[in-house]
Design a protein around this motif. Sequence first.
Motif, PDB file in Angstrom:
ATOM      1  N   ASP A   9       0.999  -1.488  -0.130  1.00  0.00           N
ATOM      2  CA  ASP A   9      -0.285  -0.123  -0.087  1.00  0.00           C
ATOM      3  C   ASP A   9       0.765   1.722  -0.261  1.00  0.00           C
ATOM      4  N   ASP A  10       0.871   2.471  -1.000  1.00  0.00           N
ATOM      5  CA  ASP A  10       1.717   3.575  -0.956  1.00  0.00           C
ATOM      6  C   ASP A  10       0.519   4.318   0.229  1.00  0.00           C
ATOM      7  N   ASP A  34       4.351  -0.128  -2.920  1.00  0.00           N
ATOM      8  CA  ASP A  34       3.725   0.085  -4.523  1.00  0.00           C
ATOM      9  C   ASP A  34       4.023  -1.491  -5.129  1.00  0.00           C
ATOM     10  N   MET A  56      -1.885   2.388  -6.337  1.00  0.00           N
ATOM     11  CA  MET A  56      -0.348   2.782  -6.088  1.00  0.00           C
ATOM     12  C   MET A  56       0.201   3.997  -7.610  1.00  0.00           C
TER      13      MET A  56
END
Length: 121
Positions: A9-10, A34, A56
Amino acid sequence: MKKTILTVDDSASIRQMVSFTLKSVGYEVLEAADGDAGLAQAKAKPCDLILTDQNMPGMDGLTLIKTLRALPEYRSKPILMLTTESSDNMKSLGRAAGATGWIVKPFQPQTLIDVARRLLG
């Protein structure tokens, strides 16, 4: 042996929340910011479950899932989308890419634990 979960997850705060939640019940958690970093992590260390966001920079979640499903070691491993995307169309695209399931953010920590336990035994 501990089960290993990769969260991609960004958002650093989402990664921290996922990591804290899953570590609190005994899982080893790897983090990636990412899809490209997630793919590298998954190739470097076998993971038992992968959680990925959709939106992302660089490689998005659907592309990550398709890429992982092409690897023999991830053909049957559970991969969940953990994202704000909740449309039926996006869920359909996720299933077509090979997603095992879908959790919509914001998520309840207990829901995440329950799903991980169900998928990992």
